[in-house]
Design a protein around this motif. Structure first.
Motif, mmCIF file in Angstrom:
data_model
loop_
_atom_site.group_PDB
_atom_site.id
_atom_site.type_symbol
_atom_site.label_atom_id
_atom_site.label_comp_id
_atom_site.label_asym_id
_atom_site.label_seq_id
_atom_site.Cartn_x
_atom_site.Cartn_y
_atom_site.Cartn_z
ATOM 1 N N UNK A 1 -2.669 5.719 14.216
ATOM 2 C CA UNK A 1 -1.565 4.757 14.235
ATOM 3 C C UNK A 1 -1.253 4.254 12.829
ATOM 4 N N UNK A 2 0.031 3.944 12.655
ATOM 5 C CA UNK A 2 0.521 3.448 11.382
ATOM 6 C C UNK A 2 0.017 2.038 11.135
ATOM 7 N N UNK A 3 -0.319 1.754 9.865
ATOM 8 C CA UNK A 3 -0.719 0.412 9.467
ATOM 9 C C UNK A 3 0.281 -0.172 8.477
ATOM 10 N N UNK A 4 0.550 0.570 7.383
ATOM 11 C CA UNK A 4 1.438 0.041 6.347
ATOM 12 C C UNK A 4 1.928 1.189 5.481
ATOM 13 N N UNK A 5 3.105 0.985 4.849
ATOM 14 C CA UNK A 5 3.534 1.939 3.828
ATOM 15 C C UNK A 5 4.084 1.192 2.624
ATOM 16 N N UNK A 6 4.165 1.939 1.530
ATOM 17 C CA UNK A 6 4.715 1.399 0.290
ATOM 18 C C UNK A 6 5.500 2.508 -0.386
ATOM 19 N N UNK A 7 6.672 2.177 -0.906
ATOM 20 C CA UNK A 7 7.475 3.178 -1.577
ATOM 21 C C UNK A 7 6.879 3.520 -2.947
ATOM 22 N N UNK A 8 7.363 4.607 -3.527
ATOM 23 C CA UNK A 8 6.813 5.084 -4.788
ATOM 24 C C UNK A 8 6.829 4.054 -5.901
ATOM 25 N N UNK A 9 7.904 3.302 -5.977
ATOM 26 C CA UNK A 9 8.021 2.283 -7.022
ATOM 27 C C UNK A 9 7.220 1.034 -6.707
ATOM 28 N N UNK A 10 6.832 0.879 -5.437
ATOM 29 C CA UNK A 10 6.156 -0.334 -5.003
ATOM 30 C C UNK A 10 7.095 -1.445 -4.573
ATOM 31 N N UNK A 11 8.397 -1.181 -4.621
ATOM 32 C CA UNK A 11 9.373 -2.230 -4.355
ATOM 33 C C UNK A 11 9.460 -2.600 -2.880
ATOM 34 N N UNK A 12 9.145 -1.667 -2.018
ATOM 35 C CA UNK A 12 9.288 -1.902 -0.579
ATOM 36 C C UNK A 12 7.979 -1.624 0.140
ATOM 37 N N UNK A 13 7.616 -2.547 1.007
ATOM 38 C CA UNK A 13 6.440 -2.381 1.857
ATOM 39 C C UNK A 13 6.817 -2.689 3.295
ATOM 40 N N UNK A 14 6.016 -2.174 4.204
ATOM 41 C CA UNK A 14 6.276 -2.408 5.628
ATOM 42 C C UNK A 14 4.951 -2.338 6.364
ATOM 43 N N UNK A 15 4.808 -3.195 7.395
ATOM 44 C CA UNK A 15 3.550 -3.301 8.123
ATOM 45 C C UNK A 15 3.770 -3.236 9.624
ATOM 46 N N UNK A 16 2.781 -2.719 10.317
ATOM 47 C CA UNK A 16 2.809 -2.841 11.757
ATOM 48 C C UNK A 16 2.588 -4.307 12.121
ATOM 49 N N UNK A 17 3.124 -4.729 13.246
ATOM 50 C CA UNK A 17 3.108 -6.152 13.601
ATOM 51 C C UNK A 17 1.701 -6.749 13.644
ATOM 52 N N UNK A 18 0.739 -5.970 14.099
ATOM 53 C CA UNK A 18 -0.607 -6.517 14.319
ATOM 54 C C UNK A 18 -1.331 -6.886 13.025
#
Length: 124
Positions: free
Chosen positions: A46-63
Protein backbone atom coordinates in the motif's frame (compact mmCIF):
# COMPACT_ATOMS: atom_id res chain seq x y z
CA UNK A 1 18.78 1.06 -13.88
CA UNK A 2 18.23 2.42 -10.39
CA UNK A 3 19.44 0.89 -7.16
CA UNK A 4 17.61 1.71 -3.94
CA UNK A 5 18.75 0.79 -0.44
CA UNK A 6 16.53 1.47 2.58
CA UNK A 7 17.69 1.74 6.16
CA UNK A 8 16.41 2.95 9.50
CA UNK A 9 13.76 0.41 10.37
CA UNK A 10 13.50 -1.23 13.77
CA UNK A 11 11.41 -1.86 16.85
CA UNK A 12 9.79 1.09 18.60
CA UNK A 13 7.07 1.56 21.18
CA UNK A 14 3.77 3.14 20.25
CA UNK A 15 4.09 6.91 20.22
CA UNK A 16 7.73 6.74 19.25
CA UNK A 17 9.54 7.87 16.12
CA UNK A 18 11.73 6.43 13.39
CA UNK A 19 13.35 7.92 10.31
CA UNK A 20 13.74 5.77 7.24
CA UNK A 21 16.32 6.57 4.59
CA UNK A 22 16.54 5.43 0.99
CA UNK A 23 19.80 5.90 -0.87
CA UNK A 24 19.52 5.92 -4.65
CA UNK A 25 22.03 5.46 -7.45
CA UNK A 26 22.02 4.96 -11.18
CA UNK A 27 19.75 7.73 -12.47
CA UNK A 28 19.54 11.50 -12.27
CA UNK A 29 17.91 11.59 -8.85
CA UNK A 30 16.59 15.13 -8.95
CA UNK A 31 14.23 14.32 -11.83
CA UNK A 32 12.90 11.11 -10.28
CA UNK A 33 9.66 11.09 -8.33
CA UNK A 34 9.95 8.88 -5.27
CA UNK A 35 7.48 7.03 -3.10
CA UNK A 36 7.25 5.07 0.12
CA UNK A 37 5.03 2.00 0.39
CA UNK A 38 4.43 -0.61 3.05
CA UNK A 39 3.28 -4.19 3.18
CA UNK A 40 2.15 -6.63 5.84
CA UNK A 41 1.90 -10.41 5.42
CA UNK A 42 -1.06 -11.47 3.35
CA UNK A 43 -1.90 -7.95 2.22
CA UNK A 44 -1.16 -5.97 -0.88
CA UNK A 45 1.54 -3.35 -0.89
CA UNK A 46 0.00 0.00 0.00
CA UNK A 47 0.96 3.57 -0.73
CA UNK A 48 2.27 5.72 2.11
CA UNK A 49 3.69 8.92 0.60
CA UNK A 50 5.30 10.39 -2.50
CA UNK A 51 7.49 13.35 -3.30
CA UNK A 52 8.21 14.92 -6.66
CA UNK A 53 11.73 15.16 -8.04
CA UNK A 54 12.18 18.77 -7.01
CA UNK A 55 10.66 18.14 -3.59
CA UNK A 56 8.01 20.79 -4.20
CA UNK A 57 5.03 18.46 -3.93
CA UNK A 58 4.27 15.75 -1.41
CA UNK A 59 1.23 13.59 -0.82
CA UNK A 60 0.23 11.17 1.93
CA UNK A 61 -2.27 8.46 2.52
CA UNK A 62 -4.90 9.59 5.02
CA UNK A 63 -3.79 7.26 7.81
CA UNK A 64 -0.35 8.89 8.10
CA UNK A 65 -1.19 12.56 7.47
CA UNK A 66 0.10 14.74 10.26
CA UNK A 67 2.39 11.99 11.56
CA UNK A 68 4.72 11.12 8.67
CA UNK A 69 6.86 13.47 6.58
CA UNK A 70 8.54 12.59 3.31
CA UNK A 71 11.55 14.64 2.24
CA UNK A 72 14.56 14.38 0.00
CA UNK A 73 18.12 15.61 -0.33
CA UNK A 74 18.99 15.62 -4.00
CA UNK A 75 22.62 16.42 -3.30
CA UNK A 76 22.82 13.19 -1.30
CA UNK A 77 20.55 11.16 -3.63
CA UNK A 78 18.47 10.23 -0.60
CA UNK A 79 14.78 10.27 0.28
CA UNK A 80 13.55 10.13 3.86
CA UNK A 81 10.40 9.17 5.72
CA UNK A 82 10.14 10.69 9.17
CA UNK A 83 7.57 8.74 11.16
CA UNK A 84 6.24 10.22 14.40
CA UNK A 85 3.48 9.14 16.79
CA UNK A 86 3.82 5.60 15.54
CA UNK A 87 0.96 3.17 16.08
CA UNK A 88 0.94 -0.64 16.12
CA UNK A 89 -0.97 -0.58 12.83
CA UNK A 90 2.05 1.08 11.21
CA UNK A 91 3.94 -2.20 11.61
CA UNK A 92 5.01 -3.36 8.15
CA UNK A 93 7.91 -3.75 5.77
CA UNK A 94 8.53 -0.33 4.25
CA UNK A 95 9.77 0.05 0.69
CA UNK A 96 11.00 3.05 -1.23
CA UNK A 97 10.38 3.17 -4.94
CA UNK A 98 11.35 5.23 -7.97
CA UNK A 99 8.63 6.26 -10.40
CA UNK A 100 8.81 5.22 -14.05
CA UNK A 101 8.58 8.62 -15.65
CA UNK A 102 7.00 12.02 -15.25
CA UNK A 103 3.81 10.72 -13.70
CA UNK A 104 3.62 10.90 -9.92
CA UNK A 105 0.97 8.67 -8.44
CA UNK A 106 -0.08 6.48 -5.55
CA UNK A 107 -0.32 3.37 -7.74
CA UNK A 108 2.23 0.60 -7.28
CA UNK A 109 2.26 -0.13 -11.02
CA UNK A 110 3.70 3.30 -11.83
CA UNK A 111 6.85 2.64 -9.84
CA UNK A 112 9.65 0.92 -11.67
CA UNK A 113 12.40 0.29 -9.14
CA UNK A 114 12.11 -0.91 -5.57
CA UNK A 115 14.37 -1.28 -2.59
CA UNK A 116 14.68 -4.46 -0.57
CA UNK A 117 12.49 -3.15 2.25
CA UNK A 118 13.08 -2.40 5.90
CA UNK A 119 11.02 -3.79 8.76
CA UNK A 120 9.23 -1.39 11.10
CA UNK A 121 7.65 -2.91 14.20
CA UNK A 122 5.60 -0.81 16.62
CA UNK A 123 4.78 -2.44 19.95
CA UNK A 124 1.74 -1.49 22.00
Amino acid sequence: QVQLVESGGGLVQAGGSLRLSCAASGRTFSTTHMGWFRQTPGKEREFVAYITGSGATTYYTDSVKGRFTISRDNAMNTVYLQMNSLKPEDTAVYYCAAAKGRVVTTAVAFYEYWGQGTQVTVSS
